[in-house]
Structure formats: C-alpha cells, structure tokens
Design an enzyme around this catalytic site. Structure first.
Site, PDB file in Angstrom:
ATOM      1  N   GLU A  66     -57.480 -10.783  -7.792  1.00 30.13           N
ATOM      2  CA  GLU A  66     -57.067  -9.613  -7.015  1.00 30.13           C
ATOM      3  C   GLU A  66     -57.098  -8.331  -7.845  1.00 30.13           C
ATOM      4  OE1 GLU A  66     -56.964  -9.588  -4.051  1.00 30.13           O
ATOM      5  OE2 GLU A  66     -56.048 -11.349  -3.141  1.00 30.13           O
ATOM      6  N   HIS A  81     -47.755  -8.782  -6.183  1.00 31.01           N
ATOM      7  CA  HIS A  81     -48.375  -9.359  -4.981  1.00 31.01           C
ATOM      8  C   HIS A  81     -47.922 -10.806  -4.858  1.00 31.01           C
ATOM      9  CE1 HIS A  81     -51.149 -10.937  -2.099  1.00 31.01           C
ATOM     10  NE2 HIS A  81     -51.884 -11.581  -2.996  1.00 31.01           N
ATOM     11  N   HIS A  94     -47.346 -14.379  -1.898  1.00 30.34           N
ATOM     12  CA  HIS A  94     -47.656 -15.021  -0.628  1.00 30.34           C
ATOM     13  C   HIS A  94     -46.368 -15.487   0.036  1.00 30.34           C
ATOM     14  CE1 HIS A  94     -52.105 -16.126  -1.783  1.00 30.34           C
ATOM     15  NE2 HIS A  94     -51.844 -14.835  -1.895  1.00 30.34           N
ATOM     16  N   TYR A 102     -31.599  -1.099   7.352  1.00 35.46           N
ATOM     17  CA  TYR A 102     -31.777   0.122   6.563  1.00 35.46           C
ATOM     18  C   TYR A 102     -32.542  -0.080   5.256  1.00 35.46           C
ATOM     19  CZ  TYR A 102     -27.588  -1.492   4.012  1.00 35.46           C
ATOM     20  OH  TYR A 102     -26.681  -2.219   3.290  1.00 35.46           O
ATOM     21  N   HIS A 106     -52.066 -13.032   4.685  1.00 37.70           N
ATOM     22  CA  HIS A 106     -52.182 -13.106   3.228  1.00 37.70           C
ATOM     23  C   HIS A 106     -50.843 -13.016   2.506  1.00 37.70           C
ATOM     24  CE1 HIS A 106     -54.862 -11.727  -0.403  1.00 37.70           C
ATOM     25  NE2 HIS A 106     -53.805 -12.423  -0.819  1.00 37.70           N
ATOM     26  N   TYR A 128     -27.672   4.886  -4.892  1.00 33.28           N
ATOM     27  CA  TYR A 128     -27.084   3.537  -4.929  1.00 33.28           C
ATOM     28  C   TYR A 128     -27.115   2.985  -6.359  1.00 33.28           C
ATOM     29  CZ  TYR A 128     -26.492  -1.462  -4.091  1.00 33.28           C
ATOM     30  OH  TYR A 128     -26.042  -2.753  -4.125  1.00 33.28           O
TER      31      TYR A 128
END
Length: 226
Positions: free
Chosen positions: A85, A104, A106, A125, A166, A221
């Site tokens: 990738e 990335h 799956h 949110y 994907h 936060y």
C-alpha cells in the site's frame, strides 16, 4: 556504501513497530493485512517515510529491519520490500504535510460499514475528531494509484476515511494520535451498525452546529502541555 539510519530514525522505527503490533493485539488487523507509516527527518538521509514491509508478521520484525523510502517512493533503507500500500501512504504524506503518521487497518466494523453507505452518519460527537462525517472512498484494487486517488478525495478536510470493501485510513501529526483515531473510527462504525440494525428505526444524528460545538470542546480535551 551502506546507508545507516540515525538514532532518531531508529527510535521512530521502534515506535512504528509498537503501533503495528498493537493493531494486531487490538483486533484491528489480522495477520499482515494492515500497514503503518511515519515521516521522519534523518540528519544524514533527509526526509524519510518509514513503512511496515509487505507480507511479514510484525512480531518477526526487529530494530535492524528498518524499511524506509524517500518522498518519491524510492527505497532508501532496508532489504525487505515496503508495504504493497505504498502508493496510499505516499499520497497522504505528499498531500498533507501536517500528517506525519498514517495508519491503515482492516478493522471489522469499519469494513462492514464501508459496504453499506457512502458516509458514516454523525451518530456520536467523536465524529468531530475526523473533521466531520467520515466518507467512504470508492473501491479500487489494493496497492494501486486508483486507490490512492480515491482516498485522497475522501480525505479532503478530513483526518480519516473508509476504503470501500477494504478498511480504514487515518492520518495525524504523530502515531499515537493516528492510532487513537483508528480505534475511535472502528468504535464509531460499531455504534452506527448496532443502531442501524434495529428494524424500522433510523439512528438519530448530530446537527452541524452540534458537531462544531464538539470540535471546540475536543480541542482542549485531555491534559495541558507540560
């Protein structure tokens, strides 16, 4: 002459491996299906993109297995081939200079959600973490420029997208934040799938004004900088 990564690059590789292994432990990746990248500036070698190699279980990788390419995609470090990738990661690093880390996976719920809608509705949110509702990039074969182009469009003004049929793609200034966004995205998709599965009911969603309010709240936060 063999190129040697500097101490900072080696430390970044250790961090990358820790995140990659965590993605397996947390169930976001099965086998070698995910990939991680981190952009670093090496004093001797210049700007590098550290990437997980293709087809190698993360637990088998060690500190001497550093894999890195330059911004053109040419391999600079390592004997293992970079992730399949690579075009996807390069597209993000070239287009989004603020994003030094890309994750990335799956992830199951996110992948399932990518089969049903073109955008994940703002049912919580945490949608604000991604810059707004998360888009689904149209399907393209893994490892192709077509997939990279689809993701690039889906990521416009966003810090995450789904890849149809994907998985997930998130970006951030650092790996801990990119990983947290991945985990939060998987959770958001799980919530939406659970609510949407109820017969004859449509999940309520937040308004744009409510998301803007949440974005402002989330910007402060956590603990203040040391």
């Amino acid at each position: 002459m063999e190129r040697t990564p500097g101490p900072g690059t080696r430390a970044a590789w250790t961090e990358l491996l820790a995140v990659a292994r965590r993605s397996v432990a947390d169930g976001l990746v099965t086998g070698t299906s995910g990939n991680v990248s981190l952009r670093v500036d090496d004093p001797a070698l210049g700007t590098l993109i550290l990437v997980t190699p293709t087809g190698v279980p993360y637990e088998e990788l060690g500190p001497d297995d550093v894999v890195a390419v330059d911004m053109a995609g040419r391999q600079v470090l390592g004997g293992l081939r970079p992730t399949s990738e690579l075009p996807l990661h390069l597209a993000v690093h070239r287009d989004r200079p603020e994003a030094r880390a890309v994750v990335h996976t799956h992830a199951v719920h996110a992948t399932a959600a990518s089969l049903l809608v073109d955008e994940i509705p703002p049912v919580h949110y945490v949608t604000a973490l991604f810059g707004g509702p998360v888009r689904v990039a149209p399907y393209a074969l893994y490892g192709t420029e077509a997939l990279a182009d689809a993701a690039r469009t889906a990521l416009t003004d966003r810090t995450a997208c789904l890849l149809a049929h994907h998985g997930t793609l998130t970006l951030a200034p650092d790996l801990p934040t990119a990983y947290d966004r991945t985990a939060q995205l998987e959770w958001l998709c799980h919530v939406w799938l659970t609510a949407a599965a109820l017969p004859a009911r449509t999940p309520r969603v937040l308004t744009p004004e409510e998301l803007t309010e949440a974005t402002a709240a989330l910007s402060t936060y956590g603990q203040p900088p040391a």
